[in-house]
Design a protein around this motif. Sequence first.
Motif, mmCIF file in Angstrom:
data_model
loop_
_atom_site.group_PDB
_atom_site.id
_atom_site.type_symbol
_atom_site.label_atom_id
_atom_site.label_comp_id
_atom_site.label_asym_id
_atom_site.label_seq_id
_atom_site.Cartn_x
_atom_site.Cartn_y
_atom_site.Cartn_z
ATOM 1 N N LEU A 187 47.802 -12.215 83.264
ATOM 2 C CA LEU A 187 48.979 -12.918 83.761
ATOM 3 C C LEU A 187 49.393 -14.073 82.857
ATOM 4 C CD1 LEU A 187 48.074 -12.890 87.568
ATOM 5 C CD2 LEU A 187 49.761 -11.451 86.383
ATOM 6 N N SER A 188 48.853 -14.118 81.632
ATOM 7 C CA SER A 188 49.281 -15.133 80.668
ATOM 8 C C SER A 188 50.783 -15.009 80.430
ATOM 9 C CB SER A 188 48.536 -14.953 79.335
ATOM 10 O OG SER A 188 47.145 -15.073 79.508
ATOM 11 N N PRO A 189 51.467 -16.116 80.187
ATOM 12 C CA PRO A 189 52.916 -16.060 79.990
ATOM 13 C C PRO A 189 53.314 -15.066 78.898
ATOM 14 C CG PRO A 189 52.208 -18.335 80.216
ATOM 15 C CD PRO A 189 50.955 -17.505 80.155
ATOM 16 N N GLY A 190 54.282 -14.222 79.212
ATOM 17 C CA GLY A 190 54.820 -13.285 78.234
ATOM 18 C C GLY A 190 54.024 -12.021 78.030
ATOM 19 N N ILE A 191 52.894 -11.879 78.702
ATOM 20 C CA ILE A 191 52.029 -10.714 78.513
ATOM 21 C C ILE A 191 52.365 -9.645 79.545
ATOM 22 C CG2 ILE A 191 49.645 -9.882 78.546
ATOM 23 C CD1 ILE A 191 50.426 -11.615 76.128
ATOM 24 N N THR A 192 52.461 -8.402 79.097
ATOM 25 C CA THR A 192 52.725 -7.279 79.989
ATOM 26 C C THR A 192 51.535 -6.310 79.978
ATOM 27 O OG1 THR A 192 53.686 -5.808 78.331
ATOM 28 C CG2 THR A 192 55.157 -7.457 79.321
ATOM 29 N N ALA A 193 51.590 -5.361 80.884
ATOM 30 C CA ALA A 193 50.537 -4.341 80.925
ATOM 31 C C ALA A 193 50.480 -3.561 79.617
ATOM 32 C CB ALA A 193 50.776 -3.395 82.101
ATOM 33 N N ASP A 194 51.625 -3.359 78.966
ATOM 34 C CA ASP A 194 51.617 -2.654 77.682
ATOM 35 C C ASP A 194 50.966 -3.491 76.583
ATOM 36 O OD1 ASP A 194 52.727 -0.369 78.681
ATOM 37 O OD2 ASP A 194 54.764 -0.793 77.993
ATOM 38 N N ASP A 195 51.105 -4.818 76.659
ATOM 39 C CA ASP A 195 50.381 -5.680 75.727
ATOM 40 C C ASP A 195 48.875 -5.515 75.915
ATOM 41 O OD1 ASP A 195 52.397 -7.259 74.259
ATOM 42 O OD2 ASP A 195 52.934 -8.028 76.226
ATOM 43 N N VAL A 196 48.460 -5.480 77.170
ATOM 44 C CA VAL A 196 47.035 -5.305 77.463
ATOM 45 C C VAL A 196 46.546 -3.981 76.892
ATOM 46 C CG1 VAL A 196 45.302 -5.115 79.289
ATOM 47 C CG2 VAL A 196 47.201 -6.742 79.547
ATOM 48 N N ARG A 197 47.302 -2.917 77.109
ATOM 49 C CA ARG A 197 46.901 -1.606 76.574
ATOM 50 C C ARG A 197 46.791 -1.650 75.050
ATOM 51 N NH1 ARG A 197 50.797 -0.245 80.536
ATOM 52 N NH2 ARG A 197 49.826 0.748 82.349
ATOM 53 N N ALA A 198 47.757 -2.300 74.413
ATOM 54 C CA ALA A 198 47.748 -2.352 72.949
ATOM 55 C C ALA A 198 46.516 -3.077 72.430
ATOM 56 C CB ALA A 198 49.018 -3.034 72.453
ATOM 57 N N ARG A 199 46.110 -4.143 73.101
ATOM 58 C CA ARG A 199 44.979 -4.935 72.636
ATOM 59 C C ARG A 199 43.638 -4.313 72.999
ATOM 60 N NH1 ARG A 199 49.299 -7.912 72.799
ATOM 61 N NH2 ARG A 199 49.486 -9.896 71.673
ATOM 62 N N LYS A 200 43.638 -3.413 73.963
ATOM 63 C CA LYS A 200 42.404 -2.754 74.378
ATOM 64 C C LYS A 200 42.236 -1.372 73.748
ATOM 65 C CE LYS A 200 41.443 -6.124 77.217
ATOM 66 N NZ LYS A 200 40.331 -7.067 76.919
ATOM 67 N N ALA A 201 43.234 -0.916 73.013
ATOM 68 C CA ALA A 201 43.228 0.464 72.524
ATOM 69 C C ALA A 201 42.037 0.776 71.633
ATOM 70 C CB ALA A 201 44.530 0.764 71.781
ATOM 71 N N MET A 202 41.477 -0.240 70.942
ATOM 72 C CA MET A 202 40.349 0.038 70.058
ATOM 73 C C MET A 202 39.100 0.482 70.820
ATOM 74 S SD MET A 202 39.179 -3.715 68.643
ATOM 75 C CE MET A 202 40.771 -3.967 67.842
ATOM 76 N N ILE A 203 39.090 0.342 72.139
ATOM 77 C CA ILE A 203 37.999 0.932 72.918
ATOM 78 C C ILE A 203 37.926 2.430 72.617
ATOM 79 C CG2 ILE A 203 37.183 1.473 75.263
ATOM 80 C CD1 ILE A 203 38.451 -1.186 76.167
ATOM 81 N N GLY A 204 39.094 3.039 72.460
ATOM 82 C CA GLY A 204 39.152 4.471 72.175
ATOM 83 C C GLY A 204 38.612 4.851 70.818
ATOM 84 N N ASP A 205 38.458 3.886 69.906
ATOM 85 C CA ASP A 205 37.854 4.180 68.606
ATOM 86 C C ASP A 205 36.373 4.501 68.730
ATOM 87 O OD1 ASP A 205 40.302 3.634 67.475
ATOM 88 O OD2 ASP A 205 39.767 1.596 66.861
ATOM 89 N N ALA A 206 35.770 4.077 69.849
ATOM 90 C CA ALA A 206 34.328 4.267 70.037
ATOM 91 C C ALA A 206 34.004 5.211 71.183
ATOM 92 C CB ALA A 206 33.656 2.916 70.288
ATOM 93 N N SER A 207 34.892 5.257 72.188
ATOM 94 C CA SER A 207 34.573 6.055 73.373
ATOM 95 C C SER A 207 35.845 6.477 74.084
ATOM 96 C CB SER A 207 33.687 5.258 74.343
ATOM 97 O OG SER A 207 33.546 5.948 75.574
ATOM 98 N N GLN A 208 36.153 7.741 74.034
ATOM 99 C CA GLN A 208 37.314 8.247 74.760
ATOM 100 C C GLN A 208 37.119 8.143 76.269
ATOM 101 O OE1 GLN A 208 40.422 9.228 73.597
ATOM 102 N NE2 GLN A 208 39.577 8.198 71.797
ATOM 103 N N ALA A 209 35.885 8.304 76.731
ATOM 104 C CA ALA A 209 35.616 8.211 78.170
ATOM 105 C C ALA A 209 35.864 6.798 78.681
ATOM 106 C CB ALA A 209 34.181 8.637 78.461
#
Length: 217
Positions: free
Chosen positions: A170-192
Amino acid sequence: MNDRTPLLTDQTPLPDTIEARLRRQLTFLIEVDRLKTILRQSPLAAADRRENDAEHSWHLAMMVVVLAEYADEPIDVGHTIKLVLVHDLVEIYAGDTPIYHPTMGADQAERELAAAEKLFGMLPADQAAEIRALWDEFEARQTPEARFAKAMDRLEPQLLNWMARGGTWLSPGITADDVRARKAMIGDASQALWAASKQIIAEGERRGWARPGQARR
């Protein structure tokens, strides 16, 4: 902090009779007690306060032990634990850089490099090189262990934000798509784990704990 910041042991020096190598090791171990004072943005799930870096690093180590089976590539669990225990030590001098802060990341690499040279240089040369190599490996994310360690670094605050019903989402200016973009590297290690992460973000968005909208470019 800067290069002139006194060491903790300057306040209460260790006995001169302690052998030199051990004295350097103990000095380093006392100095890293500062990690317990570096506050992150993530709220704890079990208490009404923010997490500190030492708690964060411990939690990542526990996550490696529990979640290693979800790594897409085989990992050395012990080595990965070393990576997560070392990865934030530089913040003792460089400070925490919030993932959603719009400007603090600009000089992050420079600040953390200077901190690494000062902090790891307290150790005997062989151990200084070993710890520095671990930190460099985590930052580069070129090994399966480093990619999984970084994935844990992204997943842990996500779990805390879920428990806080939004938290830093809920930081100012942050959307759910921002969160997805910043968390996407999880998929570099584990698709599950990335699939589970996306489910958590989507449900948070549905509940109003993350703002809908397009990621910032």
